[in-house]
Scaffold this motif. Structure first.
Motif, PDB file in Angstrom:
ATOM      1  N   SER A 153       0.816  -1.209   0.000  1.00  0.00           N
ATOM      2  CA  SER A 153       0.000   0.000   0.000  1.00  0.00           C
ATOM      3  C   SER A 153       0.856   1.268   0.000  1.00  0.00           C
ATOM      4  N   PRO A 203       0.971   3.189  -4.484  1.00  0.00           N
ATOM      5  CA  PRO A 203       0.692   4.605  -4.736  1.00  0.00           C
ATOM      6  C   PRO A 203       1.921   5.376  -5.202  1.00  0.00           C
ATOM      7  N   ARG A 259      -2.785   8.796  -5.027  1.00  0.00           N
ATOM      8  CA  ARG A 259      -2.995   8.414  -3.625  1.00  0.00           C
ATOM      9  C   ARG A 259      -3.682   7.053  -3.581  1.00  0.00           C
ATOM     10  N   LEU A 260      -3.544   6.399  -2.464  1.00  0.00           N
ATOM     11  CA  LEU A 260      -4.111   5.069  -2.313  1.00  0.00           C
ATOM     12  C   LEU A 260      -5.619   5.139  -2.476  1.00  0.00           C
ATOM     13  N   TYR A 304      -8.608   4.715   0.974  1.00  0.00           N
ATOM     14  CA  TYR A 304      -7.766   4.640   2.166  1.00  0.00           C
ATOM     15  C   TYR A 304      -8.530   4.126   3.379  1.00  0.00           C
ATOM     16  N   ASN A 362      -8.772  -2.412  -4.170  1.00  0.00           N
ATOM     17  CA  ASN A 362      -8.246  -1.069  -3.928  1.00  0.00           C
ATOM     18  C   ASN A 362      -6.874  -0.886  -4.562  1.00  0.00           C
ATOM     19  N   TRP A 363      -6.025  -1.909  -4.508  1.00  0.00           N
ATOM     20  CA  TRP A 363      -4.710  -1.786  -5.151  1.00  0.00           C
ATOM     21  C   TRP A 363      -4.876  -1.658  -6.655  1.00  0.00           C
ATOM     22  N   THR A 403      -6.022   1.733  -7.419  1.00  0.00           N
ATOM     23  CA  THR A 403      -4.961   2.728  -7.242  1.00  0.00           C
ATOM     24  C   THR A 403      -4.130   2.828  -8.515  1.00  0.00           C
TER      25      THR A 403
END
Lengths: 621, 206
Positions: free
Chosen positions: A264, A268, A274-275, A278, A330-331, A334
């Motif tokens: 994480s 980013p 940004r991640l 978050y 989420n990754w 990103t």
């Protein structure tokens, strides 16, 4: 002392410096090297295991030696390699990320390291004293209490000492995150790696005592005639399994959550975004940790706990796939639309996502209790946990070591060598472990030292061994790179990766007091905010003033040494009561140094303001 | 600044939490106690699983006598109270009274430990109930013995602090030390309440 002063100093004073240091960055380096040493050791053991299994009915090693190899491979990799490497990276990066000058308990931090190292050495002394532990890394009773020789005693005593160290480390990180954050660094502005350090420390705090008790009971049974695990004396072997897995399952999250944190940070940075999500990342981390405490019995589906217990634990296990899935997406989001740079830490992050997802998938398969009866104790399990631990934790550790290498040693590792390293390791990893899924489904049991000809297992075992050599070659390349870089590479700037978090706002390596003035944090990714909205430098949150620093101390080392000596004495007192003398000497050293620590005032010292002014602008560059 | 730490005048209201070091110790020690809770929970779980595995040995309801254990309980509970008095006087910067109450705490702790040693040797001598007799006896001595070892450690800790700070009074440096040892003392008291209930009361009645 600045870096140049350290370089000029002789070997003796450098050694003394590291033996007595309480600086989190130096302790981090010690942890990384200690962990890496054991990683190589565990890797050698794995290579011998794979060579033995290269062909059917092989007699490269004896059955007994094979048992010792596979036991020590597991024990070493989990307790002495993966965890210390992660704790090392936490030590290096976390205090910088939250804008702290040091950890909450510098002395305890050093104590944690020395306990880990000497405990690890105690476990490994067993190789030279008549045989290493041979009951598997899980040391199931009653096999572990009837195992001949002292191997299992070294296991229980050595891991006990190491475990104390880990517990100290966990408490230290918890207090650090809560009390030492820089002004403006709220909990929800903390970088994800600091968050996962915090959560993993909670897991350490509440999981390790169960292992402590389990190991004590094992020690009592083996060395003091107790009857916890001896059925003929009314004992119950399942108690060990419960205690071990109440610790053991949170342990796998102790290993994976910090790796999630590293990715994480890396993703980013190298996506220049940004991640994504978050707060959901934080939430998912907490949820995984919470669920991680109530799934331990999925390691025990075949013990006979009954269908209701099995169902509950199966459902809780599968539920963990949800927060983990949140993280995976989420990754991916990103990276979506980001400006991606394919540096070597990023390659490990990219390699991690599909590898870990496969491991997660087989995890859900194993979590289905009914199906698990088929997979249990086969190579399918081996394949599963190597996909999550190597594909997750080890990839994370390599990404982290490469990413933070400049913060540790002031140089950037050679990227070309690292690309070679990644590809060799990545291909080797999949060659080694992908086929093991099928070996498991074909019925090849784990922990057997030979397999028979004509069972259709020959080819996949050969492929697996070839893959292991690829991984070894990659690791050797990485070692060469470390040496090459330290010899040849130029000094790195404070911010070689165009980073987003506070550790990149100080020089590489940072001054020993980290921040001359504590930085003012204005939001998530504080350095990035200053780069895009400010002048690219952190603004100070306080006027320049004297900095309070902790004193170095040799006591952590002496204390750990005392405890290890006592442990050896305890192991051998069953053979000859004279060994009690050794044990008593060890305990006197241990408690004596504890008393010295308590009796002697240790107020630390101050770096005067004038000296800080002389050193120029240490805050950036 | 360093000298301020060792001065015992003008102390703030909560001297144990007035410095960052003190706050860290306070917090870190609470975390440590959280870990200790799991340690004792594991021992309790083991004991509960094995408490009926006494084989040919004496079962729990014939072994335990509640009179002695009740006295021990009262002594330990009182010692917790006296350590509270000590902390009260610490906050009022009254080193003499604090030391007095700490010494009373230690004496009570010592008598608890003495009674426990008497209890154990009574079991061994009169009932043949040793550490290696059965799974029940191993689990009993492990749980109660771990608690006893904690009491012994706490006593050593108290004595060390009292002796070290006998002449220099209370300051911002030693106040957190006094405070966390008393926290520790309360914790082992709470554990004993559970031992009294789960081991002795349930052993005799259940």
């Amino acid at each position: 002392m600045s870096t140049t002063a350290t370089k000029k100093a002789g070997f003796g004073s450098v050694l003394w410096d590291y033996l007595t240091t309480v600086d989190h960055k130096k302790i981090g380096i010690l942890y990384v090297f200690g962990g890496f040493f054991f990683f190589i050791l565990g890797g050698l053991e794995a290579m011998l295991v794979r060579i033995q299994l290269v062909q059917p009915d092989n007699d490269f090693v004896s059955a007994q030696f094979y048992n010792e190899l596979m036991t020590m491979h597991g024990t070493t990799m989990i307790f002495l390699a993966a965890m210390p490497l992660l704790i090392g990276l936490m030590n290096v990066a976390m205090p910088l990320q939250i804008g702290a000058r040091d950890v909450a308990f510098p002395f305890v931090n050093a104590l944690g390291f020395w306990l880990f190292l000497l405990g690890g050495i105690v476990v490994n002394i067993s190789w030279f004293t008549g045989g290493a532990p041979d009951a598997g890394w899980t040391a199931y009773a009653p096999l572990s209490i009837f195992s001949e020789g002292h191997g299992l005693d070294y296991y229980s005593i050595g891991l006990q000492i190491t475990g104390f160290g880990t517990l100290m480390g966990g408490i230290n990180f918890l207090a650090t995150v809560i009390t030492m954050r820089a002004p403006g660094m709220t909990m929800m502005r903390m970088p994800l790696f600091s968050w996962t350090t915090f959560i993993a420390s909670i897991l350490i705090l509440f999981a390790f005592p169960a292992l402590t008790v389990g190991l004590f009971l094992l020690t009592f049974d083996r060395l003091f005639g107790a009857n916890f695990f001896d059925p003929s004396m009314g004992g119950n072997v399942v108690i060990w399994e419960h205690l071990f897995w109440i610790f053991g399952h949170p342990e796998v999250y102790i290993l994976i959550l910090p790796a999630f944190g590293i990715f994480s940070e890396v993703i980013p940075t190298f996506s220049k975004k940004r991640l994504f999500g978050y707060s959901s990342m934080v939430f998912a981390t907490v949820l995984i940790a919470f669920l991680g405490f109530m799934v331990w019995a999925h390691h025990m589906f075949t013990v006979g706990l009954g269908p209701i217990a099995n169902s509950i634990f199966a459902i809780a296990t599968m539920a963990i796939a949800v927060p983990t899935g949140i993280k995976i997406f989420n990754w991916l989001f990103t990276m979506w639309g980001g400006t991606i740079r394919f540096t070597s830490p990023m390659l490990f992050a990219l390699g991690f996502i599909p590898s870990f997802t496969i491991g997660g998938m087989t995890g859900v398969m194993l979590g289905a209790a009914a199906a698990d009866f088929q997979y249990h104790d086969t190579y399918f399990v081996i394949a599963h946990f190597h996909y999550v631990i190597v594909g997750g934790t080890v990839f994370g550790i390599f990404a982290g070591i490469i990413y933070w290498w400049p913060k540790m040693f002031g140089k950037v590792l050679n990227e070309k060598l690292n690309h070679w390293f990644f590809w060799l390791f990545f291909i080797g990893f999949h060659l080694t472990f992908f086929v093991q899924h099928f070996l498991g489904l074909m019925g090849m049991p784990r922990r057997y030292w030979v397999f028979l000809e004509g069972q259709g297992l020959d080819l996949f075992n050969l492929i697996s061994t070839i893959g292991a050599f690829f991984m070894a070659a990659g690791t050797i390349l990485f070692i060469i790179n470390m040496i090459y870089t330290q010899a040849k590479a130029p000094q790195a700037s404070g911010d070689p990766w165009d980073g987003r978090t506070l550790e990149w706002a100080v020089s590489s390596p940072p001054p020993y007091y980290n921040f001359k003035q504590l930085p003012l944090v204005r939001g998530l990714d504080p350095l990035w905010i200053e780069k895009t909205e400010g002048n690219g430098k952190m603004q100070p949150a306080e006027p320049l003033d004297d900095i309070h620093m902790p004193n170095s101390s040799i006591l952590p080392f002496v204390m750990s040494l005392g405890l290890s000596i006592a442990g050896i004495g305890i192991i051998y007192q069953v053979d000859n009561p004279m060994w009690w003398i050794v044990a008593v000497i060890g305990f006197v050293i241990f408690f004596g140094s504890m008393a010295v620590r308590s009796l002697k005032d240790d107020l630390g010292y101050h770096i005067p303001k004038e000296e800080l002014e002389k050193e120029g602008d240490g805050s950036n560059g | 600044m360093a000298n301020d730490l060792l001065k015992s005048t003008n102390l703030p209201q909560d001297p144990e939490r007035a410095t960052l070091e003190g706050k860290n110790k306070f917090l870190g020690f609470w975390f440590f106690l959280g870990g200790e809770t799991v340690l004792f929970a594991s021992l309790f779980g083991t004991y509960l699983a094995l408490k009926n595995s006494h084989l040919d040995g004496v079962p729990a309801n014939e072994l335990f006598g509640l009179g002695l254990v009740f006295a021990m309980t009262m002594i330990l509970l009182t010692s917790s109270l006296t350590s509270v008095y000590a902390m009260y006087h610490m906050k009022n910067n009254d080193a003499k009274k604090m030391n007095l109450w700490l010494i009373i705490t230690v004496l009570l702790g010592l008598s608890f430990l003495g009674l426990e040693i008497y209890e154990f040797q009574h079991y061994v001598r009169d009932y043949g109930h040793g550490f290696t007799t059965s799974a029940f006896s191993s689990a009993f001595y492990a749980l109660v013995g771990f608690h006893g070892a904690h009491v012994a450690f706490g006593l050593g800790w108290f004595i060390l602090l009292i002796v070290r700070n006998w002449k220099r009074g209370i300051n911002l440096y030693n106040a957190p030390k006094f405070y966390i040892v008393s926290l520790y003392w309360h914790f082992i008291d709470v554990v004993w309440v559970f031992i009294f209930t789960v081991v002795y009361l349930m052993g005799v009645v259940g």
